[in-house]
Design a protein around this motif. Sequence first.
Motif, mmCIF file in Angstrom:
data_model
loop_
_atom_site.group_PDB
_atom_site.id
_atom_site.type_symbol
_atom_site.label_atom_id
_atom_site.label_comp_id
_atom_site.label_asym_id
_atom_site.label_seq_id
_atom_site.Cartn_x
_atom_site.Cartn_y
_atom_site.Cartn_z
ATOM 1 N N LYS A 36 -1.845 0.888 15.290
ATOM 2 C CA LYS A 36 -1.266 -0.390 14.878
ATOM 3 C C LYS A 36 -0.465 -0.262 13.580
ATOM 4 C CE LYS A 36 -3.372 -3.217 17.930
ATOM 5 N NZ LYS A 36 -3.343 -2.228 19.015
ATOM 6 N N GLY A 37 -0.510 0.917 12.988
ATOM 7 C CA GLY A 37 0.346 1.158 11.831
ATOM 8 C C GLY A 37 -0.179 0.644 10.510
ATOM 9 N N CYS A 38 -1.481 0.594 10.349
ATOM 10 C CA CYS A 38 -2.003 0.077 9.076
ATOM 11 C C CYS A 38 -1.789 1.074 7.945
ATOM 12 C CB CYS A 38 -3.482 -0.280 9.197
ATOM 13 S SG CYS A 38 -4.571 1.126 9.512
ATOM 14 N N GLY A 39 -1.819 2.376 8.266
ATOM 15 C CA GLY A 39 -1.537 3.380 7.249
ATOM 16 C C GLY A 39 -2.754 3.858 6.497
ATOM 17 N N THR A 40 -3.942 3.434 6.911
ATOM 18 C CA THR A 40 -5.148 3.877 6.210
ATOM 19 C C THR A 40 -5.295 5.398 6.268
ATOM 20 O OG1 THR A 40 -6.186 1.794 6.753
ATOM 21 C CG2 THR A 40 -7.647 3.549 6.078
ATOM 22 N N VAL A 65 -2.873 7.534 6.654
ATOM 23 C CA VAL A 65 -1.793 8.160 5.894
ATOM 24 C C VAL A 65 -2.227 8.348 4.440
ATOM 25 C CG1 VAL A 65 0.643 8.034 5.295
ATOM 26 C CG2 VAL A 65 -0.171 6.946 7.388
ATOM 27 N N ALA A 66 -2.851 7.276 3.922
ATOM 28 C CA ALA A 66 -3.263 7.317 2.525
ATOM 29 C C ALA A 66 -4.402 8.303 2.313
ATOM 30 C CB ALA A 66 -3.690 5.926 2.074
ATOM 31 N N ALA A 67 -5.158 8.572 3.379
ATOM 32 C CA ALA A 67 -6.367 9.379 3.193
ATOM 33 C C ALA A 67 -6.147 10.861 3.450
ATOM 34 C CB ALA A 67 -7.469 8.863 4.114
ATOM 35 N N GLY A 71 3.546 7.736 7.799
ATOM 36 C CA GLY A 71 3.500 6.365 8.287
ATOM 37 C C GLY A 71 4.921 5.855 8.393
ATOM 38 N N PHE A 87 6.749 3.027 6.350
ATOM 39 C CA PHE A 87 6.122 2.980 5.024
ATOM 40 C C PHE A 87 5.691 4.385 4.622
ATOM 41 C CE2 PHE A 87 5.769 -1.225 6.725
ATOM 42 C CZ PHE A 87 5.976 -2.061 5.643
ATOM 43 N N LEU A 122 3.015 -3.586 1.774
ATOM 44 C CA LEU A 122 2.502 -2.527 2.644
ATOM 45 C C LEU A 122 1.879 -3.222 3.848
ATOM 46 C CD1 LEU A 122 0.751 -0.375 -0.059
ATOM 47 C CD2 LEU A 122 2.797 0.261 1.199
ATOM 48 N N MET A 123 1.667 -2.493 4.918
ATOM 49 C CA MET A 123 1.073 -3.139 6.076
ATOM 50 C C MET A 123 -0.383 -3.504 5.816
ATOM 51 S SD MET A 123 3.500 -3.609 7.995
ATOM 52 C CE MET A 123 2.945 -4.120 9.610
ATOM 53 N N CYS A 124 -1.033 -2.677 4.977
ATOM 54 C CA CYS A 124 -2.465 -2.897 4.769
ATOM 55 C C CYS A 124 -2.826 -2.371 3.387
ATOM 56 C CB CYS A 124 -3.261 -2.149 5.839
ATOM 57 S SG CYS A 124 -5.042 -2.350 5.695
ATOM 58 N N GLY A 128 -5.253 -0.778 2.840
ATOM 59 C CA GLY A 128 -5.773 0.560 3.111
ATOM 60 C C GLY A 128 -4.695 1.636 3.018
ATOM 61 N N ARG A 129 -3.437 1.224 3.007
ATOM 62 C CA ARG A 129 -2.348 2.185 2.905
ATOM 63 C C ARG A 129 -2.148 2.626 1.456
ATOM 64 N NH1 ARG A 129 0.463 5.765 2.517
ATOM 65 N NH2 ARG A 129 2.532 6.203 3.337
ATOM 66 N N VAL A 130 -2.759 1.933 0.509
ATOM 67 C CA VAL A 130 -2.519 2.262 -0.899
ATOM 68 C C VAL A 130 -3.119 3.630 -1.213
ATOM 69 C CG1 VAL A 130 -2.838 1.557 -3.285
ATOM 70 C CG2 VAL A 130 -2.477 -0.163 -1.531
ATOM 71 N N ASP A 131 -2.246 4.602 -1.276
ATOM 72 C CA ASP A 131 -2.630 5.953 -1.621
ATOM 73 C C ASP A 131 -2.861 5.973 -3.138
ATOM 74 O OD1 ASP A 131 -2.600 8.698 -2.231
ATOM 75 O OD2 ASP A 131 -1.346 9.105 -0.470
ATOM 76 N N PRO A 132 -3.966 6.546 -3.613
ATOM 77 C CA PRO A 132 -4.197 6.574 -5.064
ATOM 78 C C PRO A 132 -3.014 7.154 -5.836
ATOM 79 C CG PRO A 132 -6.136 7.310 -3.902
ATOM 80 C CD PRO A 132 -5.089 7.117 -2.868
ATOM 81 N N TYR A 146 -6.417 -5.212 10.203
ATOM 82 C CA TYR A 146 -6.738 -3.917 10.810
ATOM 83 C C TYR A 146 -8.240 -3.658 10.740
ATOM 84 C CZ TYR A 146 -1.742 -3.458 10.308
ATOM 85 O OH TYR A 146 -0.398 -3.677 10.367
ATOM 86 N N ARG A 192 -11.542 3.174 -2.431
ATOM 87 C CA ARG A 192 -10.599 4.001 -3.174
ATOM 88 C C ARG A 192 -10.365 3.450 -4.572
ATOM 89 N NH1 ARG A 192 -6.650 4.330 1.800
ATOM 90 N NH2 ARG A 192 -7.849 5.838 3.005
#
Lengths: 589, 154
Positions: free
Chosen positions: A554-558, A560-562, A570, A573, B43-45, B47-51, B77, B87
Motif C-alpha cells: 500500500k506504499g506506507c514506506g515503513t 523503506v525507513a527500516a 519507496g 517518496f 509522507l504517506m505514513c 512510519g516512513r520517517v527514517d531517523p 496502514y 523510532r
Amino acid sequence: MITVNINGVERQVPEGTTILQAARALDVSIPTLCYHPWLKPFGACRICTVQVQRPRGYELLTACNTPCEEGMVIRTDTDNVRQARRVVLELMLARWPNVPVLQQLAAELGVEKPRFRSEFCDEDPEACILCLRCVRICEEVVGASAIGYEDRGIKRRVVTPFNRESEACVACGACAQVCLTHHIKFEPEDYRGKPPEFLLGPNTAIFIPTPQAVPKVPRIDPEACIHFKTNGCQKCVEVCEAKAVNHEMTDQEIEIEVGQILLATGYELFDASVMSQYGYGRLDNVYSALDIERMLNATGPTGGRVLLKNGQPPRAVAIIHCVGSRDENYQRYCSRVCCMYALKFAHLIKERCPEAEVYDFYIDMRAFGKGYEEFYSRVLHEGTNVIRGKVAEVVQAGWSKQDEGTLLVRCEDTLIGRFREIPVDMVILCNAIVPQRDAERVARLFGLSRSPDGFFLERHPKLDPVATSTDGLFVAGCAQGPKDIPDSVAQASAAAARMLATIAKGVVEIDPVRAEINEEFCSGCRVCNALCPYSAIEYLADKNVSRVNSALCKGCGTCVAACPAGAITGYGFNDRQIQAELEGLLAVR
Amino acid sequence: MKEQERFEPRIIGFLCNWCAYTGADLAGVSRMKSAPNVRVLRLMCSGRVDPTFVLRAFQLGADGVLVAGCHPGDCHYQEGNYKALRRTLLLKRVLRQFGIDERRLRLEWISASEGEKFARVANEFTEEIRALGPLELTAALETGPALELEEVRA
C-alpha cells in the motif's frame, strides 16, 4: 372417529375429544368458568355439567374433562342440567355475590338470589373465584410456576410462594390475562427507553416492527418473550400453520467477499432526556420527533390521529427546534432536517386537529432547499404561531387557573423582546441527529476518519464527497453528516455510480506509491518482513533476499525507513526526493 | 526585543498523508492561525520517517522536527504510527548523544479532524523551540566525515 349424539344431533368426532369440544363444534353452548382452551381440563367449577344417558337413567358429568365415548347420548338442555348448574352457581354466589361473571351467568340461568349464606362471603366484585386458571397457565403454558394455591376447601387461596414477591415470576401478565374477575392486575411497565416502535402503546413479544418492515415478517423480542425466560410457552409455534416460528434461531455471521463497500449506517436521535429542562421521559405528552412521526403515520398506534396520552386531541401543541443541536453544551452543528420536518408537523397537526393552536419555537428558520421556503410561507399562512426564541423550559402547569393546558412552555420571544409563558397540551422536540453510538468502532474497523462531530469523514468535502480515505469504501447519507432525504438519495446515487464505474471498468487502478527492493543490496536480514502490516514482503530463501508483492503493497514506506541496507525504494517518496525536499524547505531562513 | 530581532525557528513537520496532513489542511481551510514556522513535508505514513531524515533536517539547519501521525489504532496502514513511536523514542536518545536537546524532536498524534490540534501543536512547539534558541550543532554533526548520512544509517 366415534359418533356422539348431542341434543339429538349426531356428530362424528375424533377419539379423545371432550364433550365440551364436541358441543362447541356443534355450536351448542355450555357455560364455563375454569375452562381455558390452552389449559388441561380441570373440572373445578362444575358449571359445565351436562347429562349423559346411561342404560339405567342418566349421569351428570362435567363436559370439560369427560371424553366422548362411542354412541354417547348427551343432553345439555334438560331441567336436570339447568338445576345442577343453578345449584353450583348459587353456591358460588353465596360466597362471591358481586362478581360480574357470576352475576351474568346467574341472569342467564335464572338464579335470582342464592338460597345459601356463606360465612366466608366476599363482597368484592373483583374477588378471586378460585378458577385457578392463573395458577395453571403459569405452570402449563408459561412454565414459571410462580404462583400456586395454598390450603384446601374453603380456605384455598391463590398465593406466591411464602407470600413473598416471587422470584420465578417473569412479569409476562398471562395470569392477569386469564383472570375472570380482574383479581390479578398487570400494570405494564413504562415503555420509554425502548426502540421507537415500542414507544407508543404496549406491544407483544412477537410482532411486525412496522407495517412497512422489510422483510415483512414478525420478529421475537427475546427480552419480552416468555419462552426465553422459562423455556415454556411457545404458543406461537403451536398456532403457526406454516411452522415458521423458530425460537432456536440465533444471529449468524455470514462472510461475503466484496470489492467495495458503501457505508450508509445512518444516524441516531439525540437522547432528549439528557436535557432535563424539556421534560422528555419525565413529563407526559412530551414527545421526540420520531415518536410523533410514528403517531402521524396512518399505520401507527393511533391510526394517524394526533392524541394526548388521555386519548383526547390536543388543544395546543408546541414544537421546539434545535434540541441538542446548535447548542454549545451538546452538538454545535445544525441538524439540517429539523426546521423542515417541524414545519411538516405543524402542517399535519393543523390538518388533523384544525382546532389546535400550533406554536413553533425556532432559533433561525432554515428553509434551504427547493420548494422549502414556499412551504414555510404556506405553513405561516395556515396560522401556525412561529416564535423566534429558544425555549428555556417545559414545566407541568397544574397550577394554571383556567386549566388551559397541562404543560407550560417558557421562552423568550426575541422578536417582541419579551419573556413568554405559553400553555400547551403537547410538546414535540426536534432532537439533533447524532452519529451512531458505535461509529467509532465502525470507523476503526474500516480504517476511516471521523470529522470532529463524529460523522464519517469524506475524502474531500467538495472534490470527492462520497469516497473515503480508504480505497473502495464509500459513504452516503446521515452516516457522513446530517442531511435530508433528497441529499441522501443524491449522495447514495453518486456513491453507487462510482462503485459501478469500477465494476464496469473491470480493473482497479492502484497508486504508484509502492516499495521495491533492490535485490543486489538486500542482505536477506528479513527486518522488513515482520514490519509489513499487509504481509506484502515475501522472503525468497533460495536467493536469500526479500521481495515486495506490489499488488499487496500500500506504499506506507515503513519498510523503506527500516531497511538497514537502504535496499528498499519507496516510489513517490524515495530517500533522495525527501532529502531534496528537506534541502528546499530549509534553504530559506 | 524588537520584532525584527526575534528568533524565528525553522521547524520541519513530517506529517502523514491521512491524518496529520489532512488535519493541517483542515486548519488551513478553516482559516485557523498557526505558526508559519512549521515547514510541512508530507509522507504517506509517519512510519516512513527514517531517523536519518530527522538528523539530516537538523544538519541542514532545522531548529526543531515535528513528526505527526494518526492516533494509535487509527493508522491508515494499521500500525505505521507505532513504528514511528518506537523510532522516535530511540532517536531521542541518539539526539542526546549528538548534543541535541531531545525536546527539539516532538511526536504528536493528530487526526484528520483535528485542525485545531494541529494549529495548537504548531504554535506551542514554535514557542518551545523559540525558548530553546537556535540549534547549535556540534562540529561533528556539521562536518564530521564519520557522520556522513550513509554511516549514520549503518
